[in-house]
Design a protein around this motif. Sequence first.
Motif, PDB file in Angstrom:
ATOM      1  N   ASP A 259       0.836  -1.213   0.000  1.00  0.00           N
ATOM      2  CA  ASP A 259       0.000   0.000   0.000  1.00  0.00           C
ATOM      3  C   ASP A 259       0.860   1.248   0.000  1.00  0.00           C
ATOM      4  N   ASP A 260       1.920   1.223   0.801  1.00  0.00           N
ATOM      5  CA  ASP A 260       2.864   2.325   0.900  1.00  0.00           C
ATOM      6  C   ASP A 260       3.407   2.668  -0.499  1.00  0.00           C
ATOM      7  N   THR A 261       3.830   1.629  -1.209  1.00  0.00           N
ATOM      8  CA  THR A 261       4.430   1.817  -2.530  1.00  0.00           C
ATOM      9  C   THR A 261       3.382   2.295  -3.535  1.00  0.00           C
ATOM     10  N   LYS A 262       2.193   1.652  -3.493  1.00  0.00           N
ATOM     11  CA  LYS A 262       1.100   2.027  -4.414  1.00  0.00           C
ATOM     12  C   LYS A 262       0.768   3.502  -4.274  1.00  0.00           C
TER      13      LYS A 262
ATOM     14  N   ALA B  81      10.802  -8.507  -5.659  1.00  0.00           N
ATOM     15  CA  ALA B  81      10.128  -8.772  -6.932  1.00  0.00           C
ATOM     16  C   ALA B  81       8.690  -8.248  -6.918  1.00  0.00           C
ATOM     17  N   LEU B  82       8.034  -8.398  -5.762  1.00  0.00           N
ATOM     18  CA  LEU B  82       6.659  -7.933  -5.625  1.00  0.00           C
ATOM     19  C   LEU B  82       6.577  -6.406  -5.738  1.00  0.00           C
ATOM     20  N   ILE B  83       7.455  -5.725  -5.020  1.00  0.00           N
ATOM     21  CA  ILE B  83       7.447  -4.264  -5.059  1.00  0.00           C
ATOM     22  C   ILE B  83       7.788  -3.772  -6.461  1.00  0.00           C
ATOM     23  N   LYS B  84       8.691  -4.482  -7.123  1.00  0.00           N
ATOM     24  CA  LYS B  84       9.068  -4.106  -8.489  1.00  0.00           C
ATOM     25  C   LYS B  84       7.835  -4.117  -9.392  1.00  0.00           C
TER      26      LYS B  84
ATOM     27  N   CYS C 174       5.733  -1.099  -8.830  1.00  0.00           N
ATOM     28  CA  CYS C 174       6.369   0.138  -9.296  1.00  0.00           C
ATOM     29  C   CYS C 174       5.926   0.520 -10.709  1.00  0.00           C
ATOM     30  N   GLY C 175       5.607  -0.485 -11.523  1.00  0.00           N
ATOM     31  CA  GLY C 175       5.245  -0.165 -12.900  1.00  0.00           C
ATOM     32  C   GLY C 175       6.399   0.506 -13.610  1.00  0.00           C
ATOM     33  N   ASP C 176       6.161   1.740 -14.098  1.00  0.00           N
ATOM     34  CA  ASP C 176       7.209   2.450 -14.823  1.00  0.00           C
ATOM     35  C   ASP C 176       8.226   3.121 -13.900  1.00  0.00           C
ATOM     36  N   ALA C 177       7.874   3.237 -12.626  1.00  0.00           N
ATOM     37  CA  ALA C 177       8.812   3.878 -11.699  1.00  0.00           C
ATOM     38  C   ALA C 177      10.034   2.987 -11.516  1.00  0.00           C
ATOM     39  N   ARG C 178      11.202   3.618 -11.435  1.00  0.00           N
ATOM     40  CA  ARG C 178      12.436   2.823 -11.246  1.00  0.00           C
ATOM     41  C   ARG C 178      12.590   2.488  -9.765  1.00  0.00           C
ATOM     42  N   LEU C 179      13.026   1.262  -9.526  1.00  0.00           N
ATOM     43  CA  LEU C 179      13.099   0.778  -8.145  1.00  0.00           C
ATOM     44  C   LEU C 179      14.533   0.820  -7.610  1.00  0.00           C
TER      45      LEU C 179
END
Lengths: 303, 494
Positions: free
Chosen positions: A126-129, A161-164, A167-172
């Motif tokens: 949720d934080d990342t979203k 891998a999940l957070i990646k 991220c979609g187009d955002a760079r991780l």
Amino acid sequence: MKPNIKIPDFSHTAVVDQVGIEERASRFTKRSIKNETKMNGLLLALNMIDLTTLEGKDTVGKVKQLCTKAMHLHKAYPGLPTVAAVCVYPSMVGVAKKALGDSGVKVASVSTAFPSGQAPTQVKIDDTKYAVENGADEIDMVISRGKFLQGEYNFVFDEIALIKEICGDARLKVILETGELGTYDRVRKASDIAMYAGADFIKTSTGKISPAATMPVTLVMLEAIRDFYYKTGKKIAMKPAGGISKAKLALHYLVMLNEVLGEDWMNNEWFRFGASSLANDLLMQIMKQKTGIYQSSNYFSID
Amino acid sequence: MAKDDKKDNTLKLKFDSARNLAPAPESKSIAKIKPQYELFINGSFVKPESGKYFDTINPATEEKLSQVAEASPADVDKAIKSAKSAYQKVWSKMPGKERAKYIFRISRMIQEKAREFAVVESLDGGKPIRESRDFDVPTAANHFFYYAGWADKLNYAFPTKTPRPVGVASQIIPWNFPLLMAAWKIAPALATGNTVVLKSAETTPLTALMLAELIQEADLPPGVVNIITGAGETGAAMVSHPDTDKIAFTGSTDVGKIIQKAVASTHKKVTLELGGKAANIIFDDAPLDQAVEGVINGIFFNQGHVCCAGSRLYVQESVYDIVLRKLKDRLETLIVGDPLDKNTDIGAINSRGQLETIQKYLKIGVQEGGEIYQSSCPLPKKGFFCSPTLFTNVSQSSRIAQEEIFGPVLSILTFRTEDEVIEKANNTPYGLSAGVWTDKGSKIFNMTTKLRAGVVWANTFNKFDPTSPFGGFKESGFGREGGLHGLMPYLHLD
């Protein structure tokens, strides 16, 4: 991650010799950077900064001021580059995004229960979203150091891998928090896990733990990036963060980057400094190179 | 400058390629080199009997730096007689505590003049200023410090024995570490109560002569240290002189054999530190990046003019490809150029003669079927320079894997098992040093007991310390320099 990349067994990663890596790191500081090389290096370092504010007391006002600084580093020197990005908490992403507009300065957001990462996976998602939906161009996540030190490498891998994916187009950017890992061998293992799990950047530290970035620890990670590139042909970016506040040290890092990964990495797409006070020291040195005299710190704005 | 693209503010600014940094030269003006140097005999600088002088040049520019006296056998006789007289009248009678004061003084004065020594060392010998500044000069001062401490403790160094000095030491040093080798030789000799006649190498006399000036300034009793210059003939006169009690030689194995023949059936004590063809061994479990760095420093330190240089690299076949790739990448970041530039990694080859020897071996390597790989770094147009070079497809039977090249040339071989590499590493007439790279401690201990070499480094290479003995097995010589062991050749122990 490309499907053709074979995931290695992380219980057997490359080893690092402590004495050797520290000796090599100190060798870079023996390079003497002068004249036009120095000026180029200073401008480049300036352009590689992720200007950062990560405090409990951050406010809309503070973040807006920081964004202005990011875009207008020093009005007395027209034509200066901007910094690479502004790095904030998820709650401030919207503010930063609006303030930076189409300046080209990116918005980076820390996430996954930064800085400890001690939260349930759903909270991290949720934080990342939230950060991505508010327009973050880059996500700085932290790895679960507790799980890593327990030997649960698959957990750490899967989480990245999940957070990646989110991220979609955002760079991780994956923060290893090297100060909590304890040995160079573990830094190397964590780097490998992060890269194979899909990190775009690997990053040393949150800045909340001491020691933060050091040259030897950064060198371990740069060498991991080089080995990953040899194996897969895929470039990974590097971000040392915390503890780099002087121009001279930043130049040493650039010398190291140049000699380990080469010119292809020598720009802010592939290398960043996570720092807040570095910018003004660079500006001071740039003005010294230009005018021949040091100016008082009062001439440089402190947003 | 920055591109004006609104969406992309990435500065594609060249910091400069790794080797193309702006010049950062050390200032030459600190080096006060005289136009002519005499022989340092009996506490003063005297003209040679022969009246002959020879030039010493800067190998990086081929320009003359100075001219130095050529000591004839008559000069050698004068020097050895003055050393003998100083030994009998002053130095052997002086309490160790008093001798130590002089030696401490020398080491402090070297530190005070460190920058000047470093610049002259690089000018005269061609080595990069980074090395003369960070290694040669400080290590030389440390040797004097270390042995000064032993001067009044010899009875404790050898309990149950009665250590007595030997007499006059004739010392002949090579051109690769001129000041450091002088320190290695002079410091233990003085600490043990001997007097010294030292001859510096023909191509690199200047720092030894600066040391002579320093010793004069330090007010050492006349004749305790004599420093002379000359070539092979001068050295031969020192060796054969009847009043020479002890010979310390560092140099080629060929000359070492001549010396040993010359002293047969005499009373003279001898130590020889000769050539080498060190094996540097990388196992597949090694920290590879650090191993590669160690290999680079092992062979390219001081342009490879190091008797213990790791000139034979043995790589376990399972990691051969990756090690080779890393070596080649690292080679490309080495800066070859002006020795006085602080960024230079590899300086000038010491002399035209040595450059020709190295080039001869490069040809031999290619003729033998070796694959040559050289750095693309451009070489300066003037002066004696050689690209750092790797040879692959080399076997035990290749001359470039057997003979000492004494230049920046690495021969790379492969192996499969521990037993195989031990056999191969020991398959040489030399035995000065070796290196082992592995993460496994037990493997290190197994290797160090089986490698026939005076020094075995584990996960490092080319590390020197005054407290650590150094010397060879087999045709790399005998006797040890440095550490407690380094006292023994200068003492009668009974």
